[in-house]
Design a protein around this motif. Structure first.
Motif, PDB file in Angstrom:
ATOM      1  N   ILE A  88       0.600  -1.207   0.069  1.00 48.48           N
ATOM      2  CA  ILE A  88      -0.146   0.119  -0.220  1.00 48.48           C
ATOM      3  C   ILE A  88       0.845   1.363   0.205  1.00 48.48           C
ATOM      4  CG2 ILE A  88      -1.571   1.210   1.346  1.00 48.48           C
ATOM      5  CD1 ILE A  88      -2.880  -1.283   2.229  1.00 48.48           C
ATOM      6  N   ALA A  98       2.528   1.437  -3.573  1.00 45.78           N
ATOM      7  CA  ALA A  98       1.507   2.244  -4.561  1.00 45.78           C
ATOM      8  C   ALA A  98       1.029   3.609  -4.238  1.00 45.78           C
ATOM      9  CB  ALA A  98       0.462   1.295  -4.371  1.00 45.78           C
ATOM     10  N   SER A  99       1.142   3.874  -2.866  1.00 40.58           N
ATOM     11  CA  SER A  99       0.750   5.432  -2.792  1.00 40.58           C
ATOM     12  C   SER A  99       1.735   6.188  -3.078  1.00 40.58           C
ATOM     13  CB  SER A  99       0.556   5.578  -1.096  1.00 40.58           C
ATOM     14  OG  SER A  99      -0.512   4.682  -0.725  1.00 40.58           O
ATOM     15  N   VAL A 113      -5.238  -3.905   0.197  1.00 37.51           N
ATOM     16  CA  VAL A 113      -4.774  -2.771  -0.899  1.00 37.51           C
ATOM     17  C   VAL A 113      -6.061  -2.286  -1.651  1.00 37.51           C
ATOM     18  CG1 VAL A 113      -3.622  -2.882  -3.000  1.00 37.51           C
ATOM     19  CG2 VAL A 113      -2.783  -4.066  -1.392  1.00 37.51           C
ATOM     20  N   SER A 134      -3.815   3.241  -2.393  1.00 35.90           N
ATOM     21  CA  SER A 134      -3.327   2.004  -3.326  1.00 35.90           C
ATOM     22  C   SER A 134      -4.467   1.779  -4.269  1.00 35.90           C
ATOM     23  CB  SER A 134      -2.840   1.009  -2.546  1.00 35.90           C
ATOM     24  OG  SER A 134      -3.607   0.589  -1.565  1.00 35.90           O
ATOM     25  N   HIS A 155      -4.637   1.910  -7.899  1.00 38.25           N
ATOM     26  CA  HIS A 155      -3.425   1.702  -8.641  1.00 38.25           C
ATOM     27  C   HIS A 155      -3.761   0.523  -9.819  1.00 38.25           C
ATOM     28  CE1 HIS A 155       0.663   0.197  -9.487  1.00 38.25           C
ATOM     29  NE2 HIS A 155       1.161   1.153  -9.044  1.00 38.25           N
TER      30      HIS A 155
END
Length: 378
Positions: free
Chosen positions: A190, A193-194, A228, A235, A238
């Motif tokens: 997470i 992805a952030s 997620v 995230s 994504h």
């Protein structure tokens, strides 16, 4: 912190913010300190508006058993103010909420719970966020050390340490295809992805980097994926999150399949947190890391290890040192919201981060074949 500004740190006394962060992360009440030097109306309003009525915490609440212990503590502390101030009064909504938790809230086994961790970018990074803002990672976690035969259903301190290192060095993952070994709850995934979404400048010719989250346990991998995808996590939109069952033991018997996967994934950086705990898994883990770094000599791994057993750590470093170059990295914990959250299980244990590369002497095809021979002997 009104609902419309859920991620803003408005001018609020630091002790109250600390309580808010700890409540969100289910820090045991015995670890909390009540700020008796702050005026009652400020403290009371904070507990009511920013904790009890917080929109995010109502949607993703701590377990009822934790809330019961927290609000009992809070009421006792707030009532201590009223005894010396006849104009002070605890809002009925706080009492009503506490009473609603009493029936069936306690059990011998702590239930799974949503946990929200807070973090923010260092001031040195000029990202498009307010200076007083913070980011959140929310997970559904187990509150027991082992559940369903695995330790992968809760977040461990090594993940927080590695996350803080990545926050301070976001360039490592911003534009990189990332593979995580032993992804557990999805905490690192997470965060990665952030970071990628925060700085992404996608074009027609450039896709968002891939994030491969792997684990050997199917239950853990499902939990990871669900976390997620929680709408509250950055995230969730994504476009290139991947989930794969990965057994390190396959490096001993199904090496060709692993090599094919790593080659197709085009991984730039490998991450792992708290994945060295069983000496029996050290040889397959070393081989897995080697195979993941094999396709390109520029690839790198960052492994955060909790020092639970010095001999096991030394065994891992000795074995991986036979085939890869390893060095401990220095880290700066200053200003970390993540590391302010104590964990009652492994809070006192040391965590070290190691950077792993193929090194200059391992990049030729001939030397790679020699290293394969060494791997077969491990």
């Amino acid at each position: 912190m009104q609902d419309s500004d859920a991620n803003r740190l408005f001018p609020t006394p630091e002790p109250l913010l600390s309580i808010f962060f700890c409540y969100s992360a289910l820090v045991p009440v015995k670890s909390l300190s009540f700020p008796s030097n702050i005026p009652f109306n400020v403290t009371h309003e904070f507990f009511l508006r920013e904790i009890l009525l917080n929109h995010h915490l109502k949607q993703y609440p701590p377990s009822e058993s934790y809330q019961q212990s927290f609000w009992k503590w809070a009421i006792i502390q707030l009532e201590s103010f009223t005894r010396s101030n006849e104009d002070a009064e605890v809002d009925e909504r706080i009492y009503a909420h506490y009473l609603s938790l009493r029936t069936g809230a306690c059990s011998e086994t702590p239930p799974n719970s949503f946990i929200t961790y807070h973090w923010r970018f260092p001031k040195t990074h000029r990202y498009p966020t307010e200076e007083d803002s913070y980011e959140t990672i929310t997970l559904l976690e187990s509150r027991t050390t082992i559940e369903a035969g695995t330790t992968g259903l809760r977040t461990w301190r090594a993940s927080l340490v590695l996350a803080q290192y990545l926050v301070q060095h976001p360039y490592l993952v911003n534009a990189s295809n990332v593979l995580e070994l032993g992804s557990g709850t999805g905490f690192i995934g997470i965060l990665v992805a952030s970071l990628q979404l925060q700085t992404a400048t996608p074009t027609v010719d450039r896709k968002m980097p891939s994030v491969y989250l792997t684990d050997v346990n199917s239950t853990v991998l499902v939990r990871c994926r669900n976390n997620v995808r929680l709408p509250c996590n950055k995230s969730s939109p994504h476009p290139n999150m991947q989930y794969k069952s990965l057994d390190w033991l396959d490096s001993l018997s199904g090496q060709e399949n692993l090599e094919s996967f790593f080659s197709e994934a085009k991984v730039d950086i490998v991450l792992g947190a708290d994945i060295v705990f069983d000496p029996a898994l050290v040889p397959p883990l070393v081989k897995t890391i080697f195979l993941a770094l094999l396709p390109e000599p520029t690839q790198v791994a960052f492994i955060a290890l909790t020092v639970r057993n010095e001999e096991t750590l030394r065994y891992f470093l000795d074995e991986i040192g036979k085939v890869l170059q390893t060095e401990e990295v220095t880290r700066n914990n200053a200003g970390s919201l993540l590391l302010q959250i104590p964990d009652q299980v492994d809070a006192e244990l040391e965590v070290k981060i190691f950077k792993v590369t193929r090194g200059r002497d391992t990049q030729s095809p001939t030397n790679c074949e020699e290293l394969r021979s060494i791997l077969r002997s491990i």
